[in-house]
Design a protein around this motif. Structure first.
Motif, mmCIF file in Angstrom:
data_model
loop_
_atom_site.group_PDB
_atom_site.id
_atom_site.type_symbol
_atom_site.label_atom_id
_atom_site.label_comp_id
_atom_site.label_asym_id
_atom_site.label_seq_id
_atom_site.Cartn_x
_atom_site.Cartn_y
_atom_site.Cartn_z
ATOM 1 N N LYS A 117 20.864 74.023 60.494
ATOM 2 C CA LYS A 117 21.232 72.834 61.259
ATOM 3 C C LYS A 117 20.193 72.656 62.350
ATOM 4 C CE LYS A 117 25.286 70.824 63.470
ATOM 5 N NZ LYS A 117 26.571 71.138 64.083
ATOM 6 N N HIS A 140 23.549 86.096 67.492
ATOM 7 C CA HIS A 140 23.086 84.849 68.070
ATOM 8 C C HIS A 140 21.994 85.139 69.091
ATOM 9 C CE1 HIS A 140 26.338 82.696 66.210
ATOM 10 N NE2 HIS A 140 27.199 83.566 66.695
ATOM 11 N N ILE A 141 21.026 84.260 69.161
ATOM 12 C CA ILE A 141 20.012 84.390 70.203
ATOM 13 C C ILE A 141 20.456 83.465 71.339
ATOM 14 C CG2 ILE A 141 17.555 84.317 70.717
ATOM 15 C CD1 ILE A 141 18.349 86.184 68.394
ATOM 16 N N ARG A 142 20.755 84.088 72.474
ATOM 17 C CA ARG A 142 21.328 83.351 73.601
ATOM 18 C C ARG A 142 20.250 82.694 74.446
ATOM 19 N NH1 ARG A 142 26.711 82.955 72.589
ATOM 20 N NH2 ARG A 142 27.582 84.937 71.898
ATOM 21 N N SER A 143 20.682 81.734 75.226
ATOM 22 C CA SER A 143 19.795 81.053 76.159
ATOM 23 C C SER A 143 19.055 82.077 77.023
ATOM 24 C CB SER A 143 20.637 80.131 77.033
ATOM 25 O OG SER A 143 19.815 79.433 77.913
ATOM 26 N N GLY A 144 17.734 81.939 77.136
ATOM 27 C CA GLY A 144 16.961 82.862 77.956
ATOM 28 C C GLY A 144 16.445 84.060 77.191
ATOM 29 N N GLN A 145 16.944 84.262 75.964
ATOM 30 C CA GLN A 145 16.447 85.387 75.174
ATOM 31 C C GLN A 145 15.264 84.935 74.325
ATOM 32 O OE1 GLN A 145 20.010 86.596 73.093
ATOM 33 N NE2 GLN A 145 20.400 88.210 74.581
ATOM 34 N N GLU A 203 14.868 72.104 70.333
ATOM 35 C CA GLU A 203 14.134 71.562 71.475
ATOM 36 C C GLU A 203 12.657 71.449 71.141
ATOM 37 O OE1 GLU A 203 15.040 74.535 74.362
ATOM 38 O OE2 GLU A 203 16.952 73.627 74.884
ATOM 39 N N ALA A 236 20.234 79.532 70.608
ATOM 40 C CA ALA A 236 20.773 78.628 71.634
ATOM 41 C C ALA A 236 19.687 77.806 72.300
ATOM 42 C CB ALA A 236 21.519 79.440 72.681
ATOM 43 N N SER A 237 20.133 76.735 72.905
ATOM 44 C CA SER A 237 19.250 75.934 73.737
ATOM 45 C C SER A 237 18.725 76.812 74.864
ATOM 46 C CB SER A 237 20.079 74.757 74.262
ATOM 47 O OG SER A 237 19.603 74.345 75.497
ATOM 48 N N GLY A 238 17.408 76.816 75.052
ATOM 49 C CA GLY A 238 16.841 77.686 76.076
ATOM 50 C C GLY A 238 16.420 79.042 75.548
ATOM 51 N N THR A 269 22.574 77.349 63.630
ATOM 52 C CA THR A 269 22.027 76.147 64.253
ATOM 53 C C THR A 269 20.834 76.509 65.125
ATOM 54 O OG1 THR A 269 24.258 75.264 64.321
ATOM 55 C CG2 THR A 269 22.614 74.117 65.630
ATOM 56 N N ARG A 319 18.990 75.413 68.175
ATOM 57 C CA ARG A 319 19.051 74.499 69.313
ATOM 58 C C ARG A 319 17.890 74.741 70.280
ATOM 59 N NH1 ARG A 319 24.404 76.178 68.709
ATOM 60 N NH2 ARG A 319 25.742 74.512 67.942
#
Lengths: 280, 248
Positions: B206, B148-153, B210, B169-171, B185, B187
């Motif tokens: 999905k 997963h690509i996390r927020s901030g990455q 943003e 992720a979002s962000g 997904t 996001r």
């Protein structure tokens, strides 16, 4: 049970972190440490929140702090002098932090040295991380073997937790030097079914879909936690409550035990408690 | 307006003993392309409208002024007025690109940095063609990420496709010079065809994005058709517009 292993393997370092503040990190660190100790594991809980120092209050030992984590790091005291032995649980110890210094007093070498020493003596080392993703929080997670990411079911907390999960995957000793990942779990705190039903909070499923790491437990929003904190008592050592049952279940999962979800499910509030306001 | 990517982030690891360290930084900026030699009231009405509909994209984002279409716009006072007007709207204008020597002098006086290394999105055909043969020389390097690509990455495939087996992720931001495939997904932000490839596409299981961008043309969450939310879609350019299409 504690003296069982003669040549015990090195203790496990578990960081309790979240990114966002006020989600229940310190409360959770205290509860998890106390629950582990209650089961006979020799456990120490360390306060990494230099300058704020809340853990010792939650643990009810603020008046017993003489030397602290920072003194040990800077060589002004020995580890033994700084460790505070809990009066309620035989196998529980607290390493408080300094209120007068700031996070610059933490050094990577110093933290590593203290943790290595603790690993020889303890089964579990619980690191209570400060909020944010700055140096204090990064050092708290850097040497971790496992992580508990404390999250509230609302969007900003979930996003911060996601950010922290990203750091856990890249900015830890395991990731940088060994190429392995810190095993991370989510602990959902301040869960309030009524606010979820009202659409004011995210559901457990929504949070897990976004964070995509295993769930350690769901801790209900509870007056028992507030009461326990105010008297300096980890919630699992206080009288039984929904919150203490949830923390016990979470710790069972942390130890790799199967937990029957029914055992920790919140009781449906009966007519009486609904009329007079539920107090968990 | 275009998106513009300059440089590559390289993280040198965490060593807090040093008093500073040097890091490459992958900066996503937004270019405001001026089309009129004398920006008048209409220009500012349109700008305000744009800010209103794309607030979360524009406010707080680094912005450069693109003067390629207006080589005759050299009046110092007018340019200064324009810069002041843009800044007074809360936009973080920091640089100027495609400026003539005269324009640059005025812009530098106003505190703007001339941005020279920006690669432009291909609304200008000439540029896209010119970079064509250059690109074929580079070796294609596709990238597959199994997490997963996390927020901030941020993940960048500089020369090829980017495939993510996991969610964004979002962000978080994923960027590729080629296509972007997300088996999960989306996001966060996905930017395909970052070097200007108009044939690049974004695919995701999905859609909760943003921001979606192909070759510099973008849509933000506010301008994505709500019916396409949570669907599996592809995103591509057709007749200079960004299209999002569901797979059936």
């Amino acid at each position: 049970m504690t003296q069982l292993k003669a040549k015990a393997p090195l203790g496990k370092v578990i960081v309790i972190t979240s990114g966002k503040g006020g989600v229940g990190k310190t409360t959770s660190a205290a509860a998890i440490a106390a629950a582990l100790a209650k089961r006979g594991h020799k456990t120490v809980v360390i306060d990494f929140d230099v300058g704020l120092r809340n853990l010792d209050m939650i643990m009810g030992c603020e008046r017993r702090v003489v030397f602290d984590f920072i003194n040990v790091i800077q060589g002004e005291a020995r580890l033994k002098q700084a460790l505070i032995h809990d009066k309620r649980v035989e196998t529980l110890w607290i390493l408080p932090t300094s209120q007068t210094r700031d996070k610059d007093a933490l050094t990577e070498e110093g933290v590593e040295k203290v943790l290595n020493e603790l690993k020889e003596q303890f089964d579990y080392i619980i690191c209570d991380s400060p909020a944010g993703i700055e140096r204090g929080a990064q050092l708290a997670m850097y040497f971790a073997d496992e992580a508990v990411v404390v999250t509230n079911p609302e969007v900003s907390s979930v996003r911060d937790s996601d950010r922290v999960l990203g750091l856990l995957a890249s900015k830890t000793k395991r990731a940088e030097e060994e190429g392995t990942e810190v095993e991370a779990h989510v602990l959902l705190t301040r869960h309030d079914q009524r606010r979820i039903d009202a659409g004011e909070m995210m559901t457990v499923e929504d949070v897990l879909e976004i964070l995509a790491v295993p769930l350690l437990g769901v801790i209900p929003e509870s007056t028992a936690i507030l009461r326990a904190s105010n008297v300096g008592m980890p919630v699992v050592l206080d009288e039984p409550s929904a919150a203490s049952r949830s923390y016990e279940a979470a710790v069972s999962r942390l130890l790799g035990e199967e937990v029957d979800p029914r055992a920790e499910r919140e009781k449906k509030p009966g007519l009486f408690s609904r009329l007079f306001g539920a107090s968990a | 307006m275009e998106k513009d990517d300059t440089g590559i982030r390289s993280d040198t690891g965490s060593k807090w003993r040093e008093t500073f360290h040097v890091r490459g930084r992958f900066l996503t900026a937004i270019a405001i392309r001026i089309e009129s030699e004398r920006p008048d009231a209409n220009f500012f009405v349109a700008l305000d409208e744009k800010i209103k509909t794309n607030a979360n994209l524009l406010i707080g984002a680094p912005i450069v002024l693109d003067l390629e279409a207006v080589p005759g716009f050299v009046d110092g006072t007018l340019l200064q007025n324009l810069i002041d007007a843009i800044r007074s709207r809360g936009l973080l204008l920091f640089g100027v690109q495609n400026a003539s020597a005269e324009q640059r002098t005025v812009a530098e006086k106003a505190g703007l940095i001339p941005v020279l290394i920006g690669r432009d999105a291909p609304t200008h055909k000439v540029r896209a063609e010119a970079s064509g043969p250059m690109r074929s020389v580079k070796r294609l390097e596709n990238k597959v990420i199994r997490r997963h690509i996390r927020s901030g990455q941020m993940v960048v495939a500089e020369r090829g496709d980017l495939t993510i087996i996991g969610s964004v992720a979002s962000g978080a931001e994923v960027v590729a010079s080629g296509n972007i495939h997300i088996y999960g997904t989306l996001r966060g932000r996905a930017i395909a065809g970052a070097d200007g490839d108009e044939n690049a596409r974004i695919f995701c299981n999905k859609l909760e994005a943003e921001l979606l961008a192909v070759a510099g043309l973008f849509k933000t969450s506010e301008t994505i058709d709500p019916d396409l939310r949570s669907r599996n879609v592809q995103v591509f350019l057709e007749d200079e517009t960004l299209r999002i299409e569901r797979f059936l």
